[in-house]
Structure formats: C-alpha cells, structure tokens
Write a protein that holds these residues in place. Structure first.
Motif, PDB file in Angstrom:
ATOM      1  N   ILE A  76      -5.538  -7.692  -4.873  1.00 29.15           N
ATOM      2  CA  ILE A  76      -4.407  -7.960  -5.769  1.00 29.15           C
ATOM      3  C   ILE A  76      -4.819  -8.961  -6.832  1.00 29.15           C
ATOM      4  O   ILE A  76      -4.509  -8.819  -8.015  1.00 29.15           O
ATOM      5  CB  ILE A  76      -3.198  -8.475  -4.962  1.00 29.15           C
ATOM      6  CG1 ILE A  76      -2.731  -7.401  -3.981  1.00 29.15           C
ATOM      7  CG2 ILE A  76      -2.061  -8.888  -5.892  1.00 29.15           C
ATOM      8  CD1 ILE A  76      -1.641  -7.854  -3.063  1.00 29.15           C
ATOM      9  N   ARG A 206      -4.840   0.013  -7.264  1.00 28.45           N
ATOM     10  CA  ARG A 206      -5.592   1.110  -6.635  1.00 28.45           C
ATOM     11  C   ARG A 206      -7.055   1.052  -7.049  1.00 28.45           C
ATOM     12  O   ARG A 206      -7.960   1.271  -6.234  1.00 28.45           O
ATOM     13  CB  ARG A 206      -5.005   2.453  -7.048  1.00 28.45           C
ATOM     14  CG  ARG A 206      -3.653   2.731  -6.454  1.00 28.45           C
ATOM     15  CD  ARG A 206      -3.022   3.926  -7.146  1.00 28.45           C
ATOM     16  NE  ARG A 206      -1.748   4.302  -6.578  1.00 28.45           N
ATOM     17  CZ  ARG A 206      -0.613   3.666  -6.794  1.00 28.45           C
ATOM     18  NH1 ARG A 206      -0.596   2.588  -7.569  1.00 28.45           N
ATOM     19  NH2 ARG A 206       0.501   4.088  -6.243  1.00 28.45           N
ATOM     20  N   ALA A 209      -8.886  -1.664  -5.305  1.00 28.27           N
ATOM     21  CA  ALA A 209      -9.068  -1.405  -3.883  1.00 28.27           C
ATOM     22  C   ALA A 209     -10.378  -0.676  -3.604  1.00 28.27           C
ATOM     23  O   ALA A 209     -10.948  -0.843  -2.536  1.00 28.27           O
ATOM     24  CB  ALA A 209      -7.894  -0.593  -3.336  1.00 28.27           C
ATOM     25  N   VAL A 210     -10.877   0.105  -4.561  1.00 33.61           N
ATOM     26  CA  VAL A 210     -12.105   0.854  -4.286  1.00 33.61           C
ATOM     27  C   VAL A 210     -13.362   0.132  -4.748  1.00 33.61           C
ATOM     28  O   VAL A 210     -14.463   0.528  -4.399  1.00 33.61           O
ATOM     29  CB  VAL A 210     -12.096   2.265  -4.929  1.00 33.61           C
ATOM     30  CG1 VAL A 210     -10.934   3.071  -4.406  1.00 33.61           C
ATOM     31  CG2 VAL A 210     -12.066   2.191  -6.422  1.00 33.61           C
ATOM     32  N   VAL A 219     -10.647  -4.731  -0.781  1.00 31.97           N
ATOM     33  CA  VAL A 219     -10.455  -4.096   0.507  1.00 31.97           C
ATOM     34  C   VAL A 219     -11.348  -2.857   0.686  1.00 31.97           C
ATOM     35  O   VAL A 219     -11.589  -2.429   1.808  1.00 31.97           O
ATOM     36  CB  VAL A 219      -8.953  -3.763   0.690  1.00 31.97           C
ATOM     37  CG1 VAL A 219      -8.539  -2.620  -0.198  1.00 31.97           C
ATOM     38  CG2 VAL A 219      -8.632  -3.472   2.130  1.00 31.97           C
ATOM     39  N   GLY A 220     -11.872  -2.301  -0.406  1.00 26.40           N
ATOM     40  CA  GLY A 220     -12.680  -1.092  -0.305  1.00 26.40           C
ATOM     41  C   GLY A 220     -13.921  -1.278   0.548  1.00 26.40           C
ATOM     42  O   GLY A 220     -14.279  -0.410   1.341  1.00 26.40           O
ATOM     43  N   THR A 242      -2.817  -1.175   3.462  1.00 28.62           N
ATOM     44  CA  THR A 242      -2.938  -0.825   2.043  1.00 28.62           C
ATOM     45  C   THR A 242      -1.720  -0.031   1.596  1.00 28.62           C
ATOM     46  O   THR A 242      -1.128  -0.317   0.547  1.00 28.62           O
ATOM     47  CB  THR A 242      -4.215   0.009   1.800  1.00 28.62           C
ATOM     48  OG1 THR A 242      -5.322  -0.676   2.345  1.00 28.62           O
ATOM     49  CG2 THR A 242      -4.432   0.228   0.323  1.00 28.62           C
TER      50      THR A 242
ATOM     51  N   MET B  25       0.585 -17.429 -10.848  1.00 27.53           N
ATOM     52  CA  MET B  25      -0.071 -16.245 -10.298  1.00 27.53           C
ATOM     53  C   MET B  25      -1.498 -16.124 -10.854  1.00 27.53           C
ATOM     54  O   MET B  25      -2.447 -15.822 -10.126  1.00 27.53           O
ATOM     55  CB  MET B  25       0.772 -15.022 -10.681  1.00 27.53           C
ATOM     56  CG  MET B  25       0.299 -13.714 -10.137  1.00 27.53           C
ATOM     57  SD  MET B  25       0.750 -13.471  -8.412  1.00 27.53           S
ATOM     58  CE  MET B  25      -0.171 -11.972  -8.068  1.00 27.53           C
ATOM     59  N   TRP B  28      -3.715 -18.923  -9.376  1.00 25.52           N
ATOM     60  CA  TRP B  28      -4.018 -18.619  -7.970  1.00 25.52           C
ATOM     61  C   TRP B  28      -5.050 -17.492  -7.877  1.00 25.52           C
ATOM     62  O   TRP B  28      -6.029 -17.573  -7.142  1.00 25.52           O
ATOM     63  CB  TRP B  28      -2.711 -18.236  -7.265  1.00 25.52           C
ATOM     64  CG  TRP B  28      -2.873 -17.797  -5.853  1.00 25.52           C
ATOM     65  CD1 TRP B  28      -3.251 -18.550  -4.785  1.00 25.52           C
ATOM     66  CD2 TRP B  28      -2.638 -16.468  -5.348  1.00 25.52           C
ATOM     67  NE1 TRP B  28      -3.257 -17.783  -3.647  1.00 25.52           N
ATOM     68  CE2 TRP B  28      -2.894 -16.520  -3.957  1.00 25.52           C
ATOM     69  CE3 TRP B  28      -2.220 -15.268  -5.918  1.00 25.52           C
ATOM     70  CZ2 TRP B  28      -2.761 -15.384  -3.136  1.00 25.52           C
ATOM     71  CZ3 TRP B  28      -2.086 -14.153  -5.113  1.00 25.52           C
ATOM     72  CH2 TRP B  28      -2.353 -14.214  -3.738  1.00 25.52           C
ATOM     73  N   SER B  29      -4.838 -16.442  -8.671  1.00 29.15           N
ATOM     74  CA  SER B  29      -5.749 -15.293  -8.619  1.00 29.15           C
ATOM     75  C   SER B  29      -7.125 -15.664  -9.147  1.00 29.15           C
ATOM     76  O   SER B  29      -8.145 -15.331  -8.545  1.00 29.15           O
ATOM     77  CB  SER B  29      -5.192 -14.130  -9.441  1.00 29.15           C
ATOM     78  OG  SER B  29      -3.959 -13.719  -8.938  1.00 29.15           O
ATOM     79  N   THR B 117      -0.313   6.390  -2.783  1.00 30.78           N
ATOM     80  CA  THR B 117      -0.715   4.978  -2.668  1.00 30.78           C
ATOM     81  C   THR B 117      -2.211   4.833  -2.465  1.00 30.78           C
ATOM     82  O   THR B 117      -2.789   3.846  -2.896  1.00 30.78           O
ATOM     83  CB  THR B 117      -0.041   4.271  -1.476  1.00 30.78           C
ATOM     84  OG1 THR B 117      -0.256   5.055  -0.318  1.00 30.78           O
ATOM     85  CG2 THR B 117       1.429   4.065  -1.714  1.00 30.78           C
ATOM     86  N   LEU B 118      -2.853   5.802  -1.782  1.00 29.01           N
ATOM     87  CA  LEU B 118      -4.268   5.619  -1.473  1.00 29.01           C
ATOM     88  C   LEU B 118      -5.128   6.177  -2.610  1.00 29.01           C
ATOM     89  O   LEU B 118      -4.920   7.295  -3.054  1.00 29.01           O
ATOM     90  CB  LEU B 118      -4.619   6.325  -0.161  1.00 29.01           C
ATOM     91  CG  LEU B 118      -3.987   5.693   1.073  1.00 29.01           C
ATOM     92  CD1 LEU B 118      -4.410   6.438   2.314  1.00 29.01           C
ATOM     93  CD2 LEU B 118      -4.371   4.227   1.208  1.00 29.01           C
ATOM     94  N   PRO B 119      -6.112   5.381  -3.057  1.00 33.67           N
ATOM     95  CA  PRO B 119      -6.992   5.844  -4.127  1.00 33.67           C
ATOM     96  C   PRO B 119      -7.906   6.975  -3.642  1.00 33.67           C
ATOM     97  O   PRO B 119      -8.156   7.107  -2.443  1.00 33.67           O
ATOM     98  CB  PRO B 119      -7.796   4.612  -4.509  1.00 33.67           C
ATOM     99  CG  PRO B 119      -7.569   3.612  -3.458  1.00 33.67           C
ATOM    100  CD  PRO B 119      -6.384   3.991  -2.668  1.00 33.67           C
ATOM    101  N   LEU B 121     -11.046   7.451  -3.679  1.00 35.09           N
ATOM    102  CA  LEU B 121     -12.249   7.118  -2.908  1.00 35.09           C
ATOM    103  C   LEU B 121     -11.933   6.811  -1.445  1.00 35.09           C
ATOM    104  O   LEU B 121     -12.777   7.003  -0.575  1.00 35.09           O
ATOM    105  CB  LEU B 121     -12.982   5.933  -3.536  1.00 35.09           C
ATOM    106  CG  LEU B 121     -13.966   6.272  -4.651  1.00 35.09           C
ATOM    107  CD1 LEU B 121     -14.715   5.034  -5.080  1.00 35.09           C
ATOM    108  CD2 LEU B 121     -14.953   7.326  -4.210  1.00 35.09           C
ATOM    109  N   PHE B 122     -10.711   6.335  -1.160  1.00 39.48           N
ATOM    110  CA  PHE B 122     -10.325   6.108   0.234  1.00 39.48           C
ATOM    111  C   PHE B 122     -10.280   7.432   0.987  1.00 39.48           C
ATOM    112  O   PHE B 122     -10.761   7.549   2.104  1.00 39.48           O
ATOM    113  CB  PHE B 122      -8.953   5.421   0.320  1.00 39.48           C
ATOM    114  CG  PHE B 122      -9.020   3.927   0.215  1.00 39.48           C
ATOM    115  CD1 PHE B 122      -9.994   3.315  -0.541  1.00 39.48           C
ATOM    116  CD2 PHE B 122      -8.111   3.131   0.887  1.00 39.48           C
ATOM    117  CE1 PHE B 122     -10.061   1.939  -0.651  1.00 39.48           C
ATOM    118  CE2 PHE B 122      -8.163   1.749   0.795  1.00 39.48           C
ATOM    119  CZ  PHE B 122      -9.134   1.160   0.026  1.00 39.48           C
ATOM    120  N   MET B 125     -13.793   8.536   1.630  1.00 37.75           N
ATOM    121  CA  MET B 125     -14.430   7.836   2.750  1.00 37.75           C
ATOM    122  C   MET B 125     -13.959   8.413   4.072  1.00 37.75           C
ATOM    123  O   MET B 125     -14.746   8.617   5.001  1.00 37.75           O
ATOM    124  CB  MET B 125     -14.058   6.346   2.706  1.00 37.75           C
ATOM    125  CG  MET B 125     -14.786   5.549   1.663  1.00 37.75           C
ATOM    126  SD  MET B 125     -14.359   3.795   1.878  1.00 37.75           S
ATOM    127  CE  MET B 125     -13.796   3.387   0.262  1.00 37.75           C
TER     128      MET B 125
END
Lengths: 263, 260
Positions: A76, A206, A209-210, A219-220, A242, B25, B28-29, B117-119, B121-122, B125
């Motif tokens: 994030i 997204r 994440a990768v 997280v990837g 996720t 924000m 912090w980031s 929600t999931l990219p 590449l996920f 994998m």
C-alpha cells in the motif's frame, strides 16, 4: 421468388462474423497445438488444480498476521508514494498536454505520455532495482513513472473539455496565461483529476502487489516464496488478506471518487 | 465603484483534515519504504553504470526471441478465447435486467469483484504451482484475468440494452435462454467484440511478464537474463516486446474503432 408474408425471414448471409469466428477458432486450435496442450493434458488440469486447492485449507492465519500483513502494508505504501510521485509530475504535464491551451507543446507532451504508458511497471522495476537496490523504494519509483503516462493522458483530456469562459475572463481583465491556469483552469479540472488519481491508486495497489516478484518489495515476493516452497496454507493466507484489503480499499476509494465528482 | 463580489466560503475543517491526512499518509508511506532523495541522487551514479551496460541492446540475441515470443502470443490467444467464452454467462448473470434472480445476481457480482482483486501475476503463480511451470499455467491465468475484464465491462453494457426485444421473446413463449440468445446477445454483440479485443491487448501485454513467475512466454527468457545481469539482453527483450505490443495494439485499436 416471393416469400409468403408469414414466413418472411431475414436473409442469412455468410458475412464477416462467420469468417471471424472461423479464423479465431483456427488460431485457437493452432495455439493449443503449439504449446502442446494435448487432450490428455487437458483432462489432468482440473484434478491438479483441485488437489492444490485442497492444500490451501486451512489458511495459516498466524503467518498471515505476522508476515503477510506487513508486506501488504508495504505494498500500500509503495502504491501511495508511486501515486503521489505520478500526481505531482502529471499535473503540470496534463495542463501543457491540453491541445486547446498549448497546441504546440501538447503534441510533444502526449508523445512522452504514450511512451511512459507503454512500459509495464514490472519492466521498469527491473531497471530500478539495480539502481536503487532491492526493496520498496525501487517499486515506488517504477509505479510512479509508469503512472505518469496514464494520468497525463486522462488529465489532458479533462483539461481539453473545460468551459473556456473563465479563461477568457481572466485574460480579458489583463491576466497572463499562467494566472488563467491558476484561477480559471485548475479549479475546473481539479475534482476530476483527483478522481483519476484515486482510480490510479486503486490500480497501483494491484501493480505494487506483484512487484515483489522482481525484488521490489511488497506482498508479491511473499506469495512467490510460499508457493515456491509449496507452503500452500501460507499462500492461502496471502490470497485471503490481499483480497480483503483490496476490496476494502476499492470500496473506500470508489466512494470518495463518487463524492468528489458529485461535488 | 462597486465592491468585489465576496469570495466563496471555504470548508476549512474539511480542507485541513484532507491535507493533514494526505501529508501524514505520504510521510508514513515514504518513511515505510525508505524513500530518500539523497539516496536516489547518490545512486544515480551507480545507475549510470547500469545504463551504460544496458546500452546498446544485444541485437545478436534477437533471433533467439522468436520462439518464446510466439509462445507469448499463443498464450494470449488461448487466454482470450477461453476467458471470452466463460465471461458470457458471468456477464449475463451479473446484468441486473437479465439475471436469474437476486441471489444469483448477488453471488455472481461478488464472484466478479473477487476475481478482479487479484492481479494477473498472482493467478499465474498459483496456476504455475498447480499445473507446473510452462505456457499452460499462463494460459489458465489469462483466462481468469479475461473473465474478470470482459464480464465487468460487458455486464454494464448489457444493463443498458433496450429491453423491448428480450420482452418480446418472453411474450411469445421463449425460455430464459432463448430470451438471452435472441433478445439480449444480438444487441450486446458489438460491445462484446470490442471488449474481447481490448482484453486481447491487455493479455498480450500481460503475457510478456507472466514468464517472470514461470508461466511461459518471453518473460521466462527475460527472467534468466535479468538474474544473470545480462542487461544488454534485457534491454533487447524489452525493446522487442514494446515494439510488438505497440503494433498489436494499433491493429486491435483500428479494428475496434471500425466496429464502434
């Protein structure tokens, strides 16, 4: 021949649609053969997927809270910093990229933005990782640079669609182009541009994440490692968290976007 | 002389709150990921070396890219076709005006959102872990990704169709399937084709990087060359990929424009 009135039917013709379907089907079969996806292999696949899925349960939530959540938070943070970098760089570019305001510069700016858009962030990360070292910082730079292109394009389109009245009013009362930008253009376009920033932030979550796949933090990398060592309960925790986090961020960000656009 | 019109009032608490949140924000980031300008400037010298190593691209390497590149295209074609077909029921059931009831609609909508929600590449994998490294994993991953893209876009355009035709099919005694087939799909077909082409563009782009996680295609070569720090080859691969992606996108875009 004259058809009976009750039986009148549209003339069937072998048009482009049939040809297109035929060509696509042929390409599809050819591709299957080329990657050696035989019918025998095809039958195995559902079983293989079901077997691995059965290992996913129960998710290792202890691992989830201790290792996955920090990595998601890092993702994030990467997405946030990347979006901020892109927002700062793209705001002036969007103004100068508007055909209606700066016809000559706009073409050049649009060329830059198209080039930036062509690079997927993960390819940029491949270059940034050796430059600034493994980790999240490289990821944020990659996300930032690759977002500039899209934000500039969308922003320029917003600027091109403004009402020119206020611009003319500022210039008629003796204001310069720059003053017109500040007092006539920016106030009109800012809400929509901010909405685009938020939307890009959702996409960047997204994308970030990768990035761990090439060592750019987030997280990837965690998912890749858990799957590589076949710790499927841990991988399940990664996926579960996720999905939940992304759904929440999408919801909040989408709600804010609607509020901003409605004013 | 008349006075200037009053300035519009500002909502100061909201403004200060928002700005405060943004600054906090960002701080912090930035802190969290170790952002530092001085490090960036300092590392740019190191970067120069990398850039020198990655230029000029290794053109002798180009012929070896042909096979993996074609594999990438095959993966994208299979993913688009499989995902495109599976997306049809998902999209129809997610359209409020065509679905089979509130429960089905709700379940399908949520299914669609979770897919998104999931990219990509996920998915790659996971499929690589399930069916082994190689193009089959990539094709499966892109199928899922395609369902997510097409069903989301198409369900929205199906909600905007003219309901006269489906109702007419129903009124003459057609079943639900016949209503979809003869009343709804002909109206949505043009959009469907254009979204499928759009998904194909995204898939070509995505399939270039799938190999980074072992899911076949040109990304697998990219990953080995990257791991060996052969950056003049990395540059060659990326340039070739970009040129190919841009050409495919141009073709697809011109077809889409003609359809619209």
């Amino acid at each position: 021949m004259i058809a009976k009135p009750g039986l009148l039917q549209p003339q069937k013709q072998i048009g482009w649609a049939t040809w297109a379907t035929f060509i696509i089907a042929a390409l599809f079969v050819w591709s299957l053969i080329a990657i050696e996806f035989s019918p025998g292999r095809m039958i195995q696949v559902p079983g293989q997927i079901a077997r691995v899925l059965s290992f996913f349960y129960p998710a290792d939530m202890a691992y989830g809270w201790n290792a996955v959540l920090p990595a998601i938070i890092e993702s994030i943070q990467i997405a946030w910093v990347g979006t901020i970098i892109a927002a700062i760089l793209s705001l002036p570019l969007a103004l100068f990229g508007a055909r209606t305001l700066f016809p000559r510069v706009a073409r050049f700016v649009k060329l830059i933005s198209a080039t930036a858009r062509a690079f997927p962030e993960i390819l940029l990360a491949i270059y940034f990782v050796p430059i600034v070292g493994l980790g999240a910082f490289a990821g944020a730079l990659a996300i930032g640079i690759s977002s500039v292109g899209m934000l500039t394009k969308l922003g320029a389109e917003v600027v091109e669609s403004i009402d020119f009245g206020p611009v003319e009013a500022v210039e008629a009362s003796g204001g310069s182009r720059i003053l017109a930008l500040r007092y006539a253009v920016v106030p009109q376009v800012l809400p929509e541009i901010v909405a685009h920033w938020l939307f890009r932030f959702e996409l960047n979550i997204r994308a970030s994440a990768v990035l761990g796949v090439v060592g750019a933090g987030g997280v990837g990398g965690v998912l890749l490692n858990t799957l590589r060592y076949r710790h499927f309960e841990k991988a399940a925790a990664v996926l579960l968290l996720t999905i939940i986090v992304v759904l929440i961020i999408d919801m909040v960000s989408g709600e804010i976007r609607r509020k901003i656009i409605r004013g | 002389m008349s006075a200037a019109p009053p300035k519009p009032a500002r909502n100061w608490p909201l403004l200060i709150g928002t700005l405060g949140f943004l600054v906090a924000m960002t701080w912090w980031s930035g802190h969290g990921i170790g952002f530092s300008l001085s490090e960036l400037l300092c590392n740019l010298t190191g970067g120069q070396r990398l850039l020198r190593e990655s230029w000029p691209p290794d053109f002798a390497f180009l012929p070896r890219l042909y096979g993996p590149f074609m594999e990438t295209i095959y993966i994208a074609i299979i993913g688009t076709v499989v995902g495109g077909i599976l997306a049809i029921p998902v999209a129809v059931l997610a359209a409020r005006n065509l679905t089979l009831g509130k429960v089905v609609w709700f379940a399908d909508r949520n299914f669609m959102n979770i897919l998104r929600t999931l990219p990509d590449l996920f998915w790659a994998m996971m499929f690589a872990a399930a069916v082994g490294f190689g193009p089959v994993a990539g094709a499966l991953a892109l199928s899922v990704f395609t369902i997510a893209v097409i069903s989301k876009l198409w369900s929205e355009s199906l909600e905007a169709i003219d309901m006269g035709m489906p109702e007419a099919v129903r009124a003459v005694g057609g079943t639900w399937l016949q209503m979809i087939q003869f009343g709804a799909i002909p109206q949505g077909l043009q959009h469907y084709v254009s979204y499928a082409l759009y998904a194909f563009e995204l898939n070509v782009r995505a399939s270039m990087v799938l190999g980074l996680v072992g899911a076949g295609g040109i990304g697998m070569i990219l990953e080995t060359q990257r791991a060996n720090f052969e950056y003049e080859r990395v540059t060659m691969i990326i340039l070739a990929v970009l040129v190919a992606v841009l050409i495919i996108e141009q073709i697809s875009e011109s077809i889409r424009k003609r359809l619209a």
